[in-house]
Design a protein around this motif. Structure first.
Motif, PDB file in Angstrom:
ATOM      1  N   ARG A  68       0.826  -1.219   0.000  1.00 44.35           N
ATOM      2  CA  ARG A  68       0.000   0.000   0.000  1.00 44.35           C
ATOM      3  C   ARG A  68       0.859   1.267   0.000  1.00 44.35           C
ATOM      4  O   ARG A  68       0.513   2.268  -0.602  1.00 44.35           O
ATOM      5  CB  ARG A  68      -0.930   0.022   1.221  1.00 44.35           C
ATOM      6  CG  ARG A  68      -1.879  -1.145   1.338  1.00 44.35           C
ATOM      7  CD  ARG A  68      -3.128  -0.977   0.580  1.00 44.35           C
ATOM      8  NE  ARG A  68      -3.863   0.178   1.066  1.00 44.35           N
ATOM      9  CZ  ARG A  68      -5.148   0.275   1.034  1.00 44.35           C
ATOM     10  NH1 ARG A  68      -5.857  -0.703   0.550  1.00 44.35           N
ATOM     11  NH2 ARG A  68      -5.748   1.356   1.460  1.00 44.35           N
ATOM     12  N   LYS A  69       1.993   1.207   0.703  1.00 46.77           N
ATOM     13  CA  LYS A  69       2.825   2.404   0.835  1.00 46.77           C
ATOM     14  C   LYS A  69       3.839   2.560  -0.295  1.00 46.77           C
ATOM     15  O   LYS A  69       4.104   3.674  -0.748  1.00 46.77           O
ATOM     16  CB  LYS A  69       3.552   2.380   2.183  1.00 46.77           C
ATOM     17  CG  LYS A  69       4.229   3.685   2.544  1.00 46.77           C
ATOM     18  CD  LYS A  69       4.593   3.722   4.011  1.00 46.77           C
ATOM     19  CE  LYS A  69       5.105   5.098   4.388  1.00 46.77           C
ATOM     20  NZ  LYS A  69       5.242   5.271   5.834  1.00 46.77           N
ATOM     21  N   PHE A  70       4.401   1.432  -0.766  1.00 51.92           N
ATOM     22  CA  PHE A  70       5.503   1.510  -1.737  1.00 51.92           C
ATOM     23  C   PHE A  70       5.217   0.785  -3.053  1.00 51.92           C
ATOM     24  O   PHE A  70       6.040   0.825  -3.961  1.00 51.92           O
ATOM     25  CB  PHE A  70       6.789   0.956  -1.124  1.00 51.92           C
ATOM     26  CG  PHE A  70       7.244   1.714   0.094  1.00 51.92           C
ATOM     27  CD1 PHE A  70       7.781   2.992  -0.012  1.00 51.92           C
ATOM     28  CD2 PHE A  70       7.129   1.162   1.362  1.00 51.92           C
ATOM     29  CE1 PHE A  70       8.200   3.690   1.114  1.00 51.92           C
ATOM     30  CE2 PHE A  70       7.542   1.856   2.492  1.00 51.92           C
ATOM     31  CZ  PHE A  70       8.068   3.124   2.370  1.00 51.92           C
ATOM     32  N   TRP A  93       9.417  -4.231  12.439  1.00 50.93           N
ATOM     33  CA  TRP A  93       9.227  -3.716  11.087  1.00 50.93           C
ATOM     34  C   TRP A  93       7.826  -3.115  10.906  1.00 50.93           C
ATOM     35  O   TRP A  93       7.657  -2.120  10.197  1.00 50.93           O
ATOM     36  CB  TRP A  93       9.474  -4.810  10.063  1.00 50.93           C
ATOM     37  CG  TRP A  93      10.912  -5.269  10.003  1.00 50.93           C
ATOM     38  CD1 TRP A  93      12.008  -4.625  10.522  1.00 50.93           C
ATOM     39  CD2 TRP A  93      11.394  -6.469   9.414  1.00 50.93           C
ATOM     40  NE1 TRP A  93      13.141  -5.363  10.276  1.00 50.93           N
ATOM     41  CE2 TRP A  93      12.807  -6.495   9.595  1.00 50.93           C
ATOM     42  CE3 TRP A  93      10.798  -7.529   8.749  1.00 50.93           C
ATOM     43  CZ2 TRP A  93      13.608  -7.528   9.132  1.00 50.93           C
ATOM     44  CZ3 TRP A  93      11.594  -8.570   8.291  1.00 50.93           C
ATOM     45  CH2 TRP A  93      12.977  -8.558   8.476  1.00 50.93           C
ATOM     46  N   ILE A  94       6.829  -3.745  11.540  1.00 46.86           N
ATOM     47  CA  ILE A  94       5.473  -3.193  11.473  1.00 46.86           C
ATOM     48  C   ILE A  94       5.455  -1.791  12.086  1.00 46.86           C
ATOM     49  O   ILE A  94       4.804  -0.883  11.565  1.00 46.86           O
ATOM     50  CB  ILE A  94       4.464  -4.144  12.154  1.00 46.86           C
ATOM     51  CG1 ILE A  94       4.254  -5.389  11.283  1.00 46.86           C
ATOM     52  CG2 ILE A  94       3.133  -3.441  12.418  1.00 46.86           C
ATOM     53  CD1 ILE A  94       3.479  -6.507  11.968  1.00 46.86           C
ATOM     54  N   ASP A  95       6.162  -1.618  13.184  1.00 49.13           N
ATOM     55  CA  ASP A  95       6.265  -0.285  13.780  1.00 49.13           C
ATOM     56  C   ASP A  95       7.054   0.660  12.880  1.00 49.13           C
ATOM     57  O   ASP A  95       6.687   1.825  12.711  1.00 49.13           O
ATOM     58  CB  ASP A  95       6.941  -0.353  15.158  1.00 49.13           C
ATOM     59  CG  ASP A  95       6.048  -0.968  16.218  1.00 49.13           C
ATOM     60  OD1 ASP A  95       4.827  -1.059  15.998  1.00 49.13           O
ATOM     61  OD2 ASP A  95       6.581  -1.368  17.273  1.00 49.13           O
ATOM     62  N   LEU A  98       5.519   2.790   9.901  1.00 46.47           N
ATOM     63  CA  LEU A  98       4.734   3.995  10.197  1.00 46.47           C
ATOM     64  C   LEU A  98       5.499   5.278   9.887  1.00 46.47           C
ATOM     65  O   LEU A  98       4.910   6.289   9.494  1.00 46.47           O
ATOM     66  CB  LEU A  98       4.284   3.998  11.661  1.00 46.47           C
ATOM     67  CG  LEU A  98       3.350   2.858  12.065  1.00 46.47           C
ATOM     68  CD1 LEU A  98       3.124   2.856  13.566  1.00 46.47           C
ATOM     69  CD2 LEU A  98       2.037   2.948  11.306  1.00 46.47           C
ATOM     70  N   THR A  99       6.819   5.230  10.061  1.00 49.54           N
ATOM     71  CA  THR A  99       7.632   6.433   9.831  1.00 49.54           C
ATOM     72  C   THR A  99       8.574   6.291   8.641  1.00 49.54           C
ATOM     73  O   THR A  99       9.324   7.225   8.349  1.00 49.54           O
ATOM     74  CB  THR A  99       8.457   6.756  11.098  1.00 49.54           C
ATOM     75  OG1 THR A  99       9.268   5.630  11.421  1.00 49.54           O
ATOM     76  CG2 THR A  99       7.537   7.107  12.266  1.00 49.54           C
ATOM     77  N   PHE A 107      13.414  -1.802   7.412  1.00 49.38           N
ATOM     78  CA  PHE A 107      14.269  -2.878   7.890  1.00 49.38           C
ATOM     79  C   PHE A 107      15.442  -2.401   8.736  1.00 49.38           C
ATOM     80  O   PHE A 107      16.319  -3.191   9.082  1.00 49.38           O
ATOM     81  CB  PHE A 107      14.733  -3.711   6.697  1.00 49.38           C
ATOM     82  CG  PHE A 107      13.586  -4.236   5.885  1.00 49.38           C
ATOM     83  CD1 PHE A 107      12.789  -5.267   6.384  1.00 49.38           C
ATOM     84  CD2 PHE A 107      13.244  -3.673   4.663  1.00 49.38           C
ATOM     85  CE1 PHE A 107      11.707  -5.741   5.653  1.00 49.38           C
ATOM     86  CE2 PHE A 107      12.160  -4.141   3.944  1.00 49.38           C
ATOM     87  CZ  PHE A 107      11.388  -5.177   4.438  1.00 49.38           C
ATOM     88  N   GLN A 108      15.442  -1.134   9.079  1.00 48.06           N
ATOM     89  CA  GLN A 108      16.491  -0.602   9.970  1.00 48.06           C
ATOM     90  C   GLN A 108      16.210  -1.068  11.386  1.00 48.06           C
ATOM     91  O   GLN A 108      15.071  -1.100  11.831  1.00 48.06           O
ATOM     92  CB  GLN A 108      16.525   0.930   9.930  1.00 48.06           C
ATOM     93  CG  GLN A 108      16.862   1.493   8.565  1.00 48.06           C
ATOM     94  CD  GLN A 108      18.244   1.068   8.090  1.00 48.06           C
ATOM     95  OE1 GLN A 108      19.203   1.135   8.827  1.00 48.06           O
ATOM     96  NE2 GLN A 108      18.305   0.616   6.857  1.00 48.06           N
TER      97      GLN A 108
END
Length: 114
Positions: A68-70, A93-95, A98-99, A107-108
């Protein structure tokens, strides 16, 4: 009561029934033990299945968010990585999504979440 104590008691009361009663009682004890072991095994299997189901759900949620985002290409690009991740990593990763401004931001490592 041990098996020997049981045999001695039966031998005094009903000597002709010692072997039959001993075998019957031993079978009952084994059946009870097997039933408890089976019940424990089923419970552990259900718990593992539930955990795997939750983890798969988290992976699917993250992949949907990525798409949805990328876009669909981004989803395909990281699908294997997401599906092989453990629960802790997936939640991080789910968190992160959001940013995230870029796909690689998801994946950081974020040590503040640990």
């Amino acid at each position: 009561m041990t098996e020997d104590e049981f045999r001695q008691g039966v031998a005094m009361a009903k000597p002709h029934l010692v072997e039959a009663l001993t075998m019957s009682l031993a079978q009952e004890w084994m059946d009870r033990g097997e039933a408890k072991g089976l019940q424990k095994g089923i419970q552990q299997g259900l718990q593992q299945g539930l955990q795997q189901g939750l983890q798969q759900g988290e992976a699917q949620t993250l992949l949907r968010q990525i798409e949805r985002k990328f876009g669909a290409q981004a989803r395909m690009h990281c699908q294997q990585r997401v599906q092989q991740a453990d629960e802790t990593q997936l939640l991080q990763w789910i968190d992160n999504i959001l940013t995230a401004e870029h796909l690689e931001d998801i994946f950081q490592d974020d040590s503040s979440l640990q």
